[in-house]
Structures are given as structure tokens and as C-alpha cells.
Design a protein around this motif. Structure first.
Motif, short mmCIF file in Angstrom:
data_model
loop_
_atom_site.label_atom_id
_atom_site.label_comp_id
_atom_site.label_asym_id
_atom_site.label_seq_id
_atom_site.Cartn_x
_atom_site.Cartn_y
_atom_site.Cartn_z
N UNK A 69 -6.50 5.42 -6.90
CA UNK A 69 -7.26 5.90 -5.86
C UNK A 69 -6.31 5.93 -4.59
N UNK A 70 -6.27 7.43 -4.37
CA UNK A 70 -5.16 7.66 -3.19
C UNK A 70 -5.70 8.08 -2.18
N UNK A 71 -5.26 7.69 -0.95
CA UNK A 71 -5.59 8.13 0.33
C UNK A 71 -4.42 9.06 1.01
N UNK B 143 1.60 11.50 4.22
CA UNK B 143 1.78 10.34 3.56
C UNK B 143 0.52 10.36 2.42
N UNK B 144 0.66 9.41 1.31
CA UNK B 144 -0.39 9.21 0.34
C UNK B 144 -0.03 7.73 -0.15
N UNK B 145 -1.18 7.01 -0.12
CA UNK B 145 -1.03 5.55 -0.22
C UNK B 145 -2.16 5.46 -1.34
N UNK C 172 1.17 1.23 -3.09
CA UNK C 172 2.39 2.22 -3.04
C UNK C 172 1.95 3.38 -2.41
N UNK C 173 3.25 4.31 -1.82
CA UNK C 173 3.02 5.09 -0.91
C UNK C 173 4.06 6.06 -1.05
#
Length: 846
Positions: free
Chosen positions: A381-383, A423-425, A432-433
Motif C-alpha cells: 500500500x503506497x502513499x 515521494x512514495x512511501x 520503504x520510500x
């Protein structure tokens, strides 16, 4: 063979699907096609232009393209036909392995609208793989006391195809002791077994050679074989037994190579060789064999290859425990790979622009990006986010696609470029980002007119400036760039005293420097009001104005002008009257002067420069009033001459002088009675000048007489020679002497000049007059003295009294002619014309 027609029907349906390329839509923006594997490059998959509602030619015009993931491209767009075609060989088994259904998902981007369409292509299986056995040869050990009906495991064949093209049946070569039995597994697998049909006798035959054949259901049918060698052993009455029928274990995907996963254990009640159990994998998939290793003696299962949850999440393996007597038992190992957050999110920029025009409306799309994480669950699941202080935001569009858009209007003059950090986390532990950067330049729009720093300018220029001189420089700043910031200067049209402004001042259109086209005169005008316009080169151009006040500074270029006493225009002169009874401080007259300059250049001061009687009169420094400095005495002359200087305070100072004649008398008749005394006294300077003039005239006369004598001598000499020639030749008698002497050469010098010197009473200066020459060869006679020359003489008393002004202390004198060219004379009241000759004979001023 009864199932053969059914297989053919199924194959026909598959081929029909392959050739028709059935197209289906599902969901919002989802397109579905199907294509068979192993088709040639460029094979038709579907009419993508029709499904997108576009013409084939619009695919290239609108920037339709496939958003590829990974290194291998399986499909491509045919811009001519508007179709989706294969980009190369497609191997279903490599793509989906043993999955019953194989789908390939991709996205198609329409560049101009930034719309994304999901496309799902089903890869249809074809019978391109034959069943195969992992073992090259199988050896089975069977006790000679084995009872009929005993079963022995045989290796299973593997066919990567699916459906009817996968493994369908086994066949055993004909023999009299063994038969083939196929037992279905819980997962649908077909496990062949060798069943003993009769009794074995080791003494008759130690080994039996058989051939096991695996067949699929394709058309044509493909097959694979493996030889089987059955070895007859002595009696072994106990089979090994595993401690668990199924071994289950979960392992993280980040296990290193050589790590032990689990240990299997099987026991055998026999002794010796028959009790020794050896472990081995059965029917193991090729991928599993690359990752796991089973120790045949200890039963340890080790990791020898990298585990990857994103590729294989579950492994099912069969193990076999066999004793030395050939008896065996089987068990299952179920290994579940647990996801570990070992994959950072991936950001793929599918479309972006590196420049955006300022003042673009909010919501302008800058980039289209895709965010993915190969992990699962919370680890996948990425933000996605960007820094909050930037004027941008992310909007989710389709699936894991985001649009980067502007949140407000951009201003290039404040910020010219942005370095946007995306940025993706993920939600793993630890999370991890990943980051990526987009550089965005803000293109300039001509939204700022040129601006002058001050609201108005003031400049000063001294008068009498040279033409073309630089006056002032104005500067306008334009925060735009390139041609939008190129400023040109001009002056607005105007007139000054009816003359165009452009004839006075010009401006350099590039530098803003103003130049004077004329020499300014402070006395003509003292200031100029200009309007300077600055205009940029944008489209449309913007401009602004500023006012410039140009002040002309006064210079001391005008000498004082004396208004009183004024110089007369009729040839007469004025005399100021001072009574002899005047007390000290008596106001005799006042000198009035003005200066056209201003400031200290127009501040005037008066001083007495020269006086015939020093100390008698004084001049006011600032008033110009001429007053008596002391009481008048009888010895003071009737006529007093004063030279008054008027000077300004400029740098350098300029001045003017005026000569005042003051008559000292109580009444006008006294002034007329003492006229003789006004002219007789002459100062030493006048006498000296007269003397110099007389000497000069005498010297010139002497030189002239000497020259005449020389000429006469030459003429007489020639005349004498001519007489001799006449006497000798007789031919020259009667020829006049003028034929030998040039008339112009002699007579031009035989001229008598009359030099006249006249002295006026008011100026006390001698004038040397040269009348027309007289060509008579004699001195001027008394009778020739008939010309009129100017000489001051008093009018008769009646005329003077009539012209007397009681309010003015002046007596006017007029010029009267006289008929004598006297070299010097002195006039007295009542003198006759003939007295001129008497004075001449009595010793005038020669």
C-alpha cells in the motif's frame, strides 16, 4: 479414443477465438482482447482505434502510446491500420507458467487528453510443449517376495501447457508382470504408479526394463518417455514411515542461501540396509528445484536460491523416503513464503512537460505518473505526496496513476523554476520510500509593464550647454524575460512655445539617455516638463510613463544692463546738475541697472570706477545712488565726469559702465556762461593722445613729401634724357613728357590729404577725420574750407531756455556745422564763424 472428438471440438473453439480476436469491454475505460501465443510478430490483436473512438491517423496525431512496464514489449500499435499488434514472440508458459488463465494487463495513454485506458489481453495456449520427465532414467527396487497388487511410484511428467494441451494420460510398454495405474491428486495432478501383477523370481530375472510414456491432448498429440528399470531385491517387509503426512512451514522471503527451512524424518523398522532411509523430492517443479535442496541422508530442506514473494508465494512438494530394500513412503511439504517489505515503491513518469506558461489556470496538468510496489498487503500500500509548500497537488486518475497539476496561478517573476520532489512511501514496517524529481521551468508571459523606480524624475542642466550633450538617463525595469523585458524609450509628443518638444530634447531608445538638441537659455524658459514612455517588446506590448522635470540652471551669461541714464538716440548727451550749495549726501542722480540672470548672478553692486575729482562723489553699493561725499567748493570744476561700474555676483562676474557728466552750478545760465571752461581744461590723458596723433600726422606727411620729391627727380631725369634723344634723333620732338612717365604712377601719389582733428566738449576725446583726397597740386586754401564738420556749440540763450527742464539737472547740447576744417579750436559763448580762422592762426591744437 472416445474422447478424441470432444478434444477436437475444444480445439476448434480455441482456434475460433484466436482468429476472431474477440474484443470485449468491461468496467470504466477497460478494453479486452485475446491472442494466441507463438503468433508471428505484427499479428493482429484488436482494432484499438475503433475502441478508443478515434480514426487510425489520429493515433499518431494525439500521441496514443502504450505505457510499458518492464524491459520486454509484447505489443505495439500499428499507426496505419489503427490496430494493436504483437511486438514479438509471446510464450504463455514463460509469462504465466502453469496458471489456467493467462492475462496480460497494460495501459494505453492518449497524450493530448492525458486519458488512460486499461487493456487486458488474454494469452491463449497452443500445444507447443510436449510432456517431459525430469529424470532421465528411473530405477525401482522390488522385493522378490512382493505380492501381486503392490504399487510402486513412478515419476510424473510435466507439461507447461494448460487445458487439453496439458498432460492427459500415461502409457506403459507391454509386459507380463507390471501394469500402469494413474491416481489423481488433490490438486488435479495425475500420479502414475507401477502395479505388480504377478510373482517375481529374482533367480529368473534380476531386472525388468520398461518404458513409461506421457501423452497430452493437443492436436497433434505430443508425448514424452522415460525408461524404467525394475530391480528385484531380497525380502524387505517394512516400509519407511514419515513422522507427519504433511509438513507445513512459513518462511520470510528474505532468507539467505543455505538457510534450513525444515527437517523431514521417516523411520523404518527393518535393520541394516533395509532400515536405512534415503530422502528425495518427487514430481518437483523446475522452479522449486532451483530454490530448495533436500539432503538425502538427513532430510534437511535448505534454501539455495532467492525467495521472492512477488513471484512465487507458495510451494508444494512431494518427498519420498525409501529404505535400502526398495520400500518407500511419501509425504508433502507445503512452504508458504511470507512477504517482507523488501521492495521500495516505484515511481514511473509516463508523461511530463518541462515548461509551463505563467498565469496558466489552476488544474493545468504537468505530469502523469504511475506508482507501484511489488510487495503485498500493507507492504504494497503506497502513499504518494509532494511537499506542501509547492503550488502543486496530486490527483488520482486511474488505478495507480496520478496527475500532477497546479494548485494556483504561477508567477515567473517570483519563482522561475521548480524542482518538484515526488515521494512514495509504503505501509510496511519499516516503511520503504522512493523519490523522483521533476524539473519545471515557468515560461514568461508579458504580464508586467516596464516600471520606473521613482514616480518622477528631476534633472538639472546649465544653460548654454553644448548641443548633443547628455542631460540625464532614465531606467525602467521589466521583471519579465527575453523580448518581454526588452525596453525601448521614447518621448511623448508635446510642444514648447509652439515648437515641438523633439526639437529640444531626444532620447536614446535603447539606453534611456536624454540629449539636448539645442543650447538652452535660462532667460527663454526655465524648465521643461517631459513625459518619458517605456515600452517592452512583448505581444501585446506593455508600457508605462514617467514625468521628468528638466530645470535649466542659470549661468552668468548676461552683463548688467543700465536703464538710467539711458544713452540718447539723437546725438545729444545728458548732464546731471549739482548745485554748489549741495551738502554732503546730496542725491545727484541714481544709476538704475538690471540683470537678466537670476539668483546671485543678478545681484548687482555699484561702485565709482573713475572720477575727475576724487572724493567729491560717492555711489551707493546696492542702491546706485550718486551722492556728494563732501561740500562743493569754488575751486571744483564746473564739469565733473564720473564713471560708475555695475557688477553682478556671478562666477566670473560681469559688469557694465556708464559715464556721468555732472555740471556744478546753481542755475542753468551759469552752465551756459561757463561753457568755455568745460572744454579748455583737458586732462593729461587727452593731451597725450592729441600729441600722439599730431606726431603721427607729421610723420606721415614727411614720408609723403619725400616720396613726391623722389618721383619728381625721376621725372626730371627722364625728361632730360628725352630732350637729349630729341636733340640727337629729332624724331621725338613734340611728344609730351607724360608718354614716358606713367600718369597713374605719379599722379596717384600727388594727392594732398586734409587731416582734421575735432575735439568735443562732452567726451573730451579727440577724433581724427579723413576727408576725401584733393588731387590739386597745391595746399588747401582758406576758401576751400567750406565743408561742414560736427562740432558742439551752444545754441543761443533763447533756444536753450526754451528747452530747459526745471525737473532735470541736465543741459542739452546740439551739433552745429561750421565752415572751417580747423585742426583745433576752442569755443566760447557768442563766438563768430570767422573766429575759427583766428584761433587757427593764433596757435590751435596742432
Amino acid at each position: 479414443m472416445a474422447n478424441r472428438p470432444q478434444r477436437l471440438d475444444r480445439s476448434g473453439m480455441v482456434l475460433l477465438c484466436i482468429f476472431l480476436g474477440t474484443l470485449r469491454r468491461f468496467g470504466a475505460g477497460q478494453i479486452r482482447y485475446s491472442v494466441s501465443e507463438e503468433t508471428d510478430k505484427g499479428s493482429f490483436v484488436g482494432n484499438i482505434s475503433k475502441d478508443l473512438g478515434l480514426e487510425p491517423r489520429e493515433l499518431a496525431e494525439r500521441g496514443v502510446r502504450i505505457l510499458s512496464r518492464g524491459k520486454t514489449r509484447l505489443f505495439a500499435l500499428n499507426p496505419r491500420g489503427g490496430s494493436l499488434v504483437t511486438a514479438g514472440r509471446i510464450d504463455r508458459e514463460e509469462l504465466c507458467e502453469t496458471a489456467s488463465s493467462c492475462f496480460f494487463n497494460m495501459e494505453i495513454l492518449v497524450e493530448d487528453t492525458l486519458k488512460i485506458y486499461g487493456v487486458e489481453v488474454e494469452i491463449m495456449d497452443v500445444n507447443d510443449n510436449a510432456p517431459s520427465f525430469q529424470e532421465e532414467e528411473v530405477e525401482i527396487k522390488v522385493s522378490e517376495h512382493a505380492t501381486p497388487g503392490s504399487r510402486f511410484a513412478l515419476p510424473s511428467a510435466r507439461d507447461p501447457d494448460v487445458g487439453v494441451n496439458s498432460l492427459q494420460s500415461y502409457q506403459l510398454s507391454p509386459n507380463g508382470l507390471f501394469s500402469l495405474q494413474v491416481r489423481g491428486g488433490t490438486d488435479g495432478a495425475k500420479n502414475p504408479e507401477l502395479m505388480l501383477e504377478g510373482s517375481l523370481d529374482r533367480e529368473k530375472e534380476v531386472a525388468h526394463l520398461l518404458l513409461l510414456t506421457a501423452l497430452d491432448g493437443g492436436d497433434p498429440i505430443r508425448k514424452g518417455t522415460v525408461p524404467i528399470r525394475v530391480v528385484v531385491l531380497d525380502v524387505n517387509d517394512h516400509s519407511p514411515k514419515f513422522t507427519q503426512p504433511v509438513y507445513r512451514v512459513s518462511v520470510p522471503e528474505n532468507l539467505s542461501s543455505g538457510t534450513r527451512v525444515l527437517v523431514v524424518n521417516a523411520t523404518d523398522l527393518d535393520e541394516g540396509v533395509n532400515g536405512e532411509v534415503m530422502y528425495a523430492f518427487r514430481n518437483m517443479e523446475s522452479k522449486a528445484s532451483e530454490i530448495f535442496h533436500l539432503d538425502s541422508q538427513t532430510g534437511e530442506v535448505l534454501v539455495r536460491g532467492p525467495l521472492d514473494f512477488e513471484k512465487y508465494r507458495f510451494y508444494e512438494m512431494d518427498i519420498q523416503g525409501q529404505d535400502g530394500g526398495g520400500l518407500f513412503t511419501t509425504a508433502k511439504i507445503l512452504i508458504t513464503v511470507v512477504d517482507v517489505n523488501d521492495n521500495a515503491p516505484e515511481i514511473t513518469i509516463t508523461s511530463s512537460t518541462n515548461s509551463i506558461l505563467e498565469n496558466s489556470p489552476p488544474g493545468t496538468v504537468i505530469a502523469l505518473l504511475n506508482v507501484q510496489d511489488q510487495d503485498s498487503g500493507e507492504n504494497g500500500q503506497v502513499s504518494c505526496f509532494i511537499p506542501s509548500h509547492l503550488p502543486f497537488k496530486l490527483e488520482k486518475t486511474y488505478g495507480n496513476y496520478y496527475k500532477l497539476i497546479t494548485s494556483r496561478v504561477l508567477d515567473r517573476e517570483q519563482i522561475q523554476s521548480y524542482n518538484i520532489t515526488l515521494a512514495a512511501t509504503d505501509q510496511g514496517s519499516p516503511p520503504l520510500s522512493t523519490e523522483t524529481h521533476i524539473s519545471l521551468n515557468v515560461a514568461d508571459d508579458n504580464d508586467n509593464p516596464p516600471a520606473f523606480p521613482p514616480s518622477s524624475y528631476s534633472a538639472y542642466i546649465p544653460e548654454n550647454n553644448p548641443r548633443g550633450a547628455s542631460i540625464f538617463a532614465v531606467t525602467a525595469l521589466d521583471p519579465d524575460s527575453k523580448e518581454n523585458a526588452q525596453v525601448t524609450y521614447s518621448l511623448t509628443e508635446d510642444t514648447i512655445q509652439g515648437v515641438p518638444l523633439s526639437s529640444y530634447v531626444s532620447i536614446n531608445s535603447e539606453t534611456g539617455v536624454l540629449y539636448a538638441l539645442q543650447s538652452f537659455d535660462y532667460e527663454q524658459f526655465r524648465d521643461l516638463q517631459l513625459q518619458v514612455m517605456a515600452r517592452d517588446s512583448g505581444d501585446p506590448p506593455l508600457s508605462s510613463n514617467v514625468s521628468l522635470s528638466l530645470f535649466v540652471l542659470d549661468q552668468n551669461d548676461n552683463a548688467p544692463e543700465i536703464l538710467y541714464p539711458a544713452l540718447p538716440t539723437d546725438g545729444s548727451t545728458g548732464v546731471e546738475l549739482a548745485p554748489r550749495s549741495a551738502e554732503p549726501g546730496y542725491l545727484v542722480t541714481k544709476v538704475v541697472a538690471v540683470d537678466r540672470d537670476s539668483g546671485q548672478n543678478a545681484w548687482l553692486s555699484y561702485r565709482l570706477l573713475k572720477a575727475s575729482e576724487p572724493g567729491l562723489f560717492a555711489v551707493g553699493l546696492h542702491t546706485g545712488e550718486v551722492r556728494t561725499a563732501r561740500a562743493l567748493l569754488d575751486r571744483d570744476a564746473l564739469k565733473q565726469s564720473l564713471v560708475v561700474a555695475v557688477q553682478d555676483h556671478g562666477q566670473p562676474p560681469l559688469s557694465a559702465t556708464v559715464t556721468l557728466t555732472v555740471a556744478v552750478a546753481d542755475r542753468i545760465p551759469e552752465v551756459l556762461a561757463d561753457l568755455d571752461s568745460l572744454e579748455s581744461p583737458a586732462d593729461s590723458e587727452t593731451s597725450d593722445i592729441t600729441l600722439y596723433l599730431v606726431v603721427a600726422v607729421a610723420a606721415v606727411s614727411c614720408v609723403f613729401l619725400a616720396f613726391v620729391i623722389v618721383l619728381l627727380a625721376l621725372r626730371l631725369r627722364r625728361w632730360h634724357k628725352s630732350r637729349q634723344l630729341q636733340a640727337s634723333g629729332g624724331g621725338l620732338v613734340g611728344v609730351p613728357a607724360s608718354h614716358f612717365v606713367g600718369v597713374d604712377g605719379v599722379r596717384a601719389f600727388l594727392q594732398t590729404y586734409s587731416h582734421e582733428v575735432s575735439v568735443t566738449a562732452d567726451s573730451r576725446k579727440s577724433h581724427l577725420l579723413f576727408p576725401q583726397p584733393n588731387y590739386a597740386d597745391m595746399l588747401i586754401s582758406q576758401e576751400s574750407c567750406g565743408k561742414s564738420e560736427p562740432l558742439l556749440i551752444a545754441e543761443d540763450s533763447a533756444t536753450v531756455l526754451d528747452k530747459y527742464d526745471p525737473t532735470s539737472n541736465q543741459v542739452r547740447f546740439i551739433s552745429l556745422p561750421y565752415n572751417c576744417s580747423c585742426l583745433g579750436t576752442s569755443l566760447s559763448r557768442g563766438a563768430s564763424k570767422n573766429s575759427c580762422y583766428e584761433n587757427f592762426r593764433g596757435g590751435g591744437i596742432i
